[in-house]
Design a protein around this motif. Structure first.
Motif, PDB file in Angstrom:
ATOM      1  N   ILE A 278       0.845  -1.206   0.000  1.00 27.13           N
ATOM      2  CA  ILE A 278       0.000   0.000   0.000  1.00 27.13           C
ATOM      3  C   ILE A 278       0.879   1.254   0.000  1.00 27.13           C
ATOM      4  N   PRO A 279       0.688   2.113  -0.988  1.00 25.72           N
ATOM      5  CA  PRO A 279       1.467   3.364  -0.974  1.00 25.72           C
ATOM      6  C   PRO A 279       0.984   4.276   0.153  1.00 25.72           C
ATOM      7  N   TRP A 280       1.918   4.858   0.862  1.00 23.50           N
ATOM      8  CA  TRP A 280       1.640   5.665   2.055  1.00 23.50           C
ATOM      9  C   TRP A 280       1.939   7.104   1.686  1.00 23.50           C
ATOM     10  N   LEU A 281       0.891   7.860   1.373  1.00 25.84           N
ATOM     11  CA  LEU A 281       1.080   9.147   0.705  1.00 25.84           C
ATOM     12  C   LEU A 281       0.864  10.366   1.588  1.00 25.84           C
ATOM     13  N   ALA A 282       0.589  10.138   2.867  1.00 26.70           N
ATOM     14  CA  ALA A 282       0.428  11.304   3.745  1.00 26.70           C
ATOM     15  C   ALA A 282       0.844  10.955   5.155  1.00 26.70           C
ATOM     16  N   ASP A 283       1.492  11.924   5.788  1.00 29.21           N
ATOM     17  CA  ASP A 283       1.741  11.839   7.218  1.00 29.21           C
ATOM     18  C   ASP A 283       0.522  12.505   7.841  1.00 29.21           C
ATOM     19  N   PRO A 284      -0.191  11.803   8.716  1.00 26.42           N
ATOM     20  CA  PRO A 284      -1.433  12.377   9.223  1.00 26.42           C
ATOM     21  C   PRO A 284      -1.274  13.776   9.845  1.00 26.42           C
ATOM     22  N   GLY A 285      -0.077  14.094  10.379  1.00 20.03           N
ATOM     23  CA  GLY A 285       0.153  15.448  10.889  1.00 20.03           C
ATOM     24  C   GLY A 285      -0.914  15.884  11.870  1.00 20.03           C
ATOM     25  N   GLU A 286      -1.541  17.037  11.576  1.00 16.61           N
ATOM     26  CA  GLU A 286      -2.544  17.566  12.515  1.00 16.61           C
ATOM     27  C   GLU A 286      -3.764  16.653  12.591  1.00 16.61           C
ATOM     28  N   GLN A 287      -3.845  15.698  11.658  1.00 16.92           N
ATOM     29  CA  GLN A 287      -4.977  14.782  11.693  1.00 16.92           C
ATOM     30  C   GLN A 287      -4.599  13.425  12.299  1.00 16.92           C
ATOM     31  N   ALA A 288      -3.474  13.398  13.003  1.00 17.98           N
ATOM     32  CA  ALA A 288      -3.023  12.135  13.595  1.00 17.98           C
ATOM     33  C   ALA A 288      -4.093  11.559  14.509  1.00 17.98           C
ATOM     34  N   GLY A 289      -4.790  12.428  15.255  1.00 15.57           N
ATOM     35  CA  GLY A 289      -5.835  11.971  16.168  1.00 15.57           C
ATOM     36  C   GLY A 289      -6.958  11.286  15.416  1.00 15.57           C
ATOM     37  N   THR A 290      -7.313  11.839  14.260  1.00 16.87           N
ATOM     38  CA  THR A 290      -8.384  11.250  13.452  1.00 16.87           C
ATOM     39  C   THR A 290      -7.968   9.853  12.995  1.00 16.87           C
ATOM     40  N   ALA A 291      -6.722   9.753  12.550  1.00 14.48           N
ATOM     41  CA  ALA A 291      -6.217   8.449  12.102  1.00 14.48           C
ATOM     42  C   ALA A 291      -6.230   7.457  13.256  1.00 14.48           C
ATOM     43  N   GLU A 292      -5.854   7.938  14.453  1.00 15.53           N
ATOM     44  CA  GLU A 292      -5.802   7.047  15.616  1.00 15.53           C
ATOM     45  C   GLU A 292      -7.209   6.568  15.995  1.00 15.53           C
ATOM     46  N   THR A 293      -8.159   7.524  16.047  1.00 15.82           N
ATOM     47  CA  THR A 293      -9.524   7.169  16.416  1.00 15.82           C
ATOM     48  C   THR A 293     -10.062   6.071  15.516  1.00 15.82           C
ATOM     49  N   PHE A 294      -9.950   6.285  14.207  1.00 15.17           N
ATOM     50  CA  PHE A 294     -10.600   5.345  13.298  1.00 15.17           C
ATOM     51  C   PHE A 294      -9.778   4.077  13.112  1.00 15.17           C
ATOM     52  N   GLY A 295      -8.456   4.227  13.194  1.00 16.35           N
ATOM     53  CA  GLY A 295      -7.619   3.030  13.172  1.00 16.35           C
ATOM     54  C   GLY A 295      -8.007   2.113  14.324  1.00 16.35           C
ATOM     55  N   SER A 296      -8.162   2.704  15.547  1.00 14.37           N
ATOM     56  CA  SER A 296      -8.516   1.910  16.729  1.00 14.37           C
ATOM     57  C   SER A 296      -9.923   1.363  16.604  1.00 14.37           C
ATOM     58  N   LYS A 297     -10.824   2.236  16.170  1.00  9.46           N
ATOM     59  CA  LYS A 297     -12.222   1.832  16.119  1.00  9.46           C
ATOM     60  C   LYS A 297     -12.370   0.559  15.303  1.00  9.46           C
ATOM     61  N   TRP A 298     -11.826   0.603  14.084  1.00 10.32           N
ATOM     62  CA  TRP A 298     -12.060  -0.549  13.210  1.00 10.32           C
ATOM     63  C   TRP A 298     -11.327  -1.791  13.696  1.00 10.32           C
ATOM     64  N   SER A 299     -10.204  -1.596  14.379  1.00 12.18           N
ATOM     65  CA  SER A 299      -9.480  -2.772  14.870  1.00 12.18           C
ATOM     66  C   SER A 299     -10.258  -3.448  16.001  1.00 12.18           C
ATOM     67  N   LEU A 300     -11.217  -2.735  16.577  1.00 12.70           N
ATOM     68  CA  LEU A 300     -11.974  -3.288  17.700  1.00 12.70           C
ATOM     69  C   LEU A 300     -13.260  -3.991  17.274  1.00 12.70           C
ATOM     70  N   VAL A 301     -13.555  -3.926  15.979  1.00 12.77           N
ATOM     71  CA  VAL A 301     -14.794  -4.552  15.507  1.00 12.77           C
ATOM     72  C   VAL A 301     -14.456  -5.872  14.831  1.00 12.77           C
ATOM     73  N   SER A 302     -15.135  -6.917  15.235  1.00  9.98           N
ATOM     74  CA  SER A 302     -14.870  -8.218  14.622  1.00  9.98           C
ATOM     75  C   SER A 302     -15.422  -8.241  13.203  1.00  9.98           C
ATOM     76  N   GLU A 303     -14.894  -9.194  12.399  1.00  9.11           N
ATOM     77  CA  GLU A 303     -15.315  -9.269  11.006  1.00  9.11           C
ATOM     78  C   GLU A 303     -16.812  -9.566  10.904  1.00  9.11           C
TER      79      GLU A 303
END
Lengths: 335, 290
Positions: free
Chosen positions: A39-64
């Motif tokens: 997967i090409p990684w085209l942005a450093d979340p920067g000021e949106q790091a919190g947004t990335a963390e929230t949704f990264g965590s959220k989806w990792s907590l939901v079973s398939e």
């Protein structure tokens, strides 16, 4: 990463062409973007790091299993509110489409559906780690591609997609209107954009959201999950009553309409988000509240505002659906 | 002067409001007054007043509590009720009651002419003065040595409830009485509908929302945490609307904490002898040194 995706990508900074170079993508101006797990990684979340963390965590907590159930519900709702009627309506539209962008793809369910219904290429795009999970789940489909990046600095050329979707996404960017304009610029003449954003709520509910979110957006994922558990429990208790109140006149100053209200819904829309859906399991309910209280950005909007964005971008509104939670709008760029 | 107009209208249009309920043993309002002051029934109030020669009800409104104090005051005591806007209403209501005098007074003005009192009672008034600490000090200055001042002020509520309070209060501040009452009838209707459910919920503690964990009646839960929507089956629909009007209409309507009230006591040199905090308000009795 397939070559078909490379053809679609440009440098998000100066929009130059990108080429492969030792496990990364580079341009002629010294910009370099890693490719991780294909997967090409085209942005450093920067000021949106919190947004990335929230949704990264959220989806990792939901079973398939939970995600599958949620997706079935979401597809049906999607087709209705964007004016497709049913999947057949969406399929008819997608049958003649070459390129689709699913901006803020999350777990990738929508992107996979577009890829199934569409002969062209679909790009599943997200700021958060969720794109990794999406690629693991849906990577087999040959016309579906995955890229990490920022909607506000997209790695795509102007007017390169026939269909751009940002469903329940751009209210989580620092500037929703700019996100809309940026995505609209990616639509080809004759193409369409579909966007859903949160709707502005009754005044007290808005004040409560501001008050609570000022606290909860600064919490760690775990702290906010605990808070979300509490709010979920409140929602469950109020729902459990099944109590209905009948108001002859309502209280317009508080956005309380005359008529019959379920107690939980009355509290929910007028005072406090405390989500509970009996048909979902407990965890998904908690995550739905977490989804509201943890993201650093969660702007709320009006239909007028969204129509204004469309007008500003020279788009014709094709379909609008307004419910208490949010506004879905589909607009076309004239050929 | 929205606050003065509010109370003038309230008492002149509803001279009997809550009068009977204040004087009837077993009625919510009567029992609430005694309980939060730490008086064990009417005998407890009589004991509090025993030995008092002069008693002041500061901000007496229609005189309902003045009448209660007069009922339990010792033989020969003088009970004085003062109010800024509705002394004439109290005077009419209490006409013929021995030992009761009603006058007009501003609790922020010079109260020296009233003389000294052994017991000063001030319920739901200080928070409408715009300067509750100043009015408290002013009343404390009227105590004879060993005398007691009993106050009740609104308590600061849960954050969302405070938002609703501020919003509705601002929205109806400048409305004429009838229009403001119309809003309050709607608010009361929400209270009625929620009360009619007669349902209980058990909620977890949610500190960020000022919610203490436990079991609540659903109307009380909404009332304390989201929106004052008063409803009591003891009052008729109009009386219920009025109680909401009473809350939402006066612009001067400060909300306080126990620490704040104890600070007023310390400032005035009063020793707190009783304190009580309920979801609605704060009751404190302070005693001047003998």
């Amino acid at each position: 990463m397939r070559d078909r995706l490379l053809e679609l990508l440009v440098c998000p900074v100066d929009h130059g062409r990108l080429r492969r170079d030792d496990g990364a993508l580079v341009d002629d101006h010294g910009h370099r973007y890693p490719i991780r797990d294909g997967i090409p990684w085209l942005a450093d979340p920067g000021e949106q790091a919190g947004t990335a963390e929230t949704f990264g965590s959220k989806w990792s907590l939901v079973s398939e299993e939970e995600r599958d159930r949620l997706a079935a519900f979401q597809f049906e709702w999607y087709d209705k509110r964007f004016g497709w009627g049913s999947e057949a309506g969406l399929a008819r539209h997608l049958s003649g489409v070459e390129r689709v962008l699913d901006a803020g793809t999350g777990t990738g369910y929508d992107a996979d559906r577009y890829a199934r219904l569409c002969p062209g290429d679909v790009v599943a795009f997200d700021l958060s780690e969720s794109v990794v999970a999406a690629a693991e789940r849906w990577g087999e489909r040959s016309n579906l591609h995955f890229a990490q990046g920022d909607i506000l600095a997209p790695p795509f050329a102007a007017e390169s997609f026939d269909f751009v979707v940002a469903d329940q996404v751009i209210h989580h960017t620092p500037d929703c209107a700019r996100a809309f304009r940026t995505l609209a610029s990616l639509v080809r003449p004759g193409g369409q954009i579909s966007v859903y954003v949160y709707k502005r709520k009754a005044l007290i509910r808005e004040l409560a959201d501001e008050h609570v979110r000022a606290i909860t957006t600064r919490m760690s994922v775990q702290e906010c999950m605990e808070f979300s558990e509490q709010v979920t429990e409140l929602g469950r208790e109020l729902s459990r009553l099944g109590g209905r109140v009948s108001l002859e006149r309502g209280v317009p100053l508080l956005g309380i309409e005359p008529g019959e209200h379920d107690v939980q819904r009355l509290v929910y829309w007028s005072f406090l988000k405390c989500f509970w859906n009996e048909d979902w399991d407990h965890r998904l309910n908690v995550l739905t509240n977490f989804d509201w209280y943890h993201p650093p950005y969660a702007s709320r909007h009006t239909e007028e505002e969204m129509r204004g964005w469309c007008a500003e971008c020279g788009l014709d509104v094709v379909h609008v659906d307004v419910v208490e939670s949010g506004i879905s709008i589909r607009a076309a760029k004239p050929s | 002067m929205n606050t003065a107009r509010s109370f003038h209208d309230k008492w002149h249009r509803n001279p009997d409001l809550a009068f009977r309920q204040t004087l009837t043993e077993g009625a919510d309002i009567h029992d609430w007054i005694l309980a939060r002051n730490g008086w064990d029934g009417p005998a407890g109030l009589a004991e509090q007043l025993s030995g008092c020669r002069r008693i002041l009800d500061a901000g007496c409104g229609n005189g309902r509590v003045t009448a209660l104090l007069a009922r339990h005051a010792p033989e020969g005591a003088e009970v004085v009720g003062v109010d800024l806007t509705s002394a004439d209403v109290a005077r009419e209501n209490l006409a013929g009651l021995d030992g009761v005098t009603i006058g007009e007074a501003d609790l922020l003005g010079d109260l020296g002419l009233l003389g000294e009192f052994d017991f000063v009672y001030c319920q739901e008034v200080l928070h409408h003065t715009g300067d509750p600490a100043g009015a408290f000090a002013n009343l404390a200055g009227r105590l004879s040595p060993g005398g007691e001042l009993a106050v009740y002020v609104y308590r600061r509520k849960a954050p969302v409830r405070e938002f609703t309070d501020d919003h509705l209060r601002r929205a109806i501040a400048d409305l004429p009485y009838e229009q403001a009452m119309e809003v309050c009838r709607r608010v009361a209707e929400v209270g009625r509908a929620l009360s009619a459910l007669d349902a209980r919920i058990t909620v977890p503690e949610i500190a960020e929302l000022g919610i203490a964990g436990g079991e609540y009646d659903v109307q009380r839960f909404v009332y304390h945490h989201f929106m004052k929507c008063f409803w009591s089956d003891e009052l008729d629909a109009e009386g219920n609307a009025l109680l909401n009007y009473d809350w939402y209409h006066p612009q001067d309507c400060t909300r306080h904490t126990l620490d704040e009230v104890l600070g007023w006591c310390a400032e005035a040199g009063l020793q707190p002898v009783h304190r009580h905090v309920d979801p609605y308000g704060i009751t404190v009795r302070g005693r001047r040194a003998a």
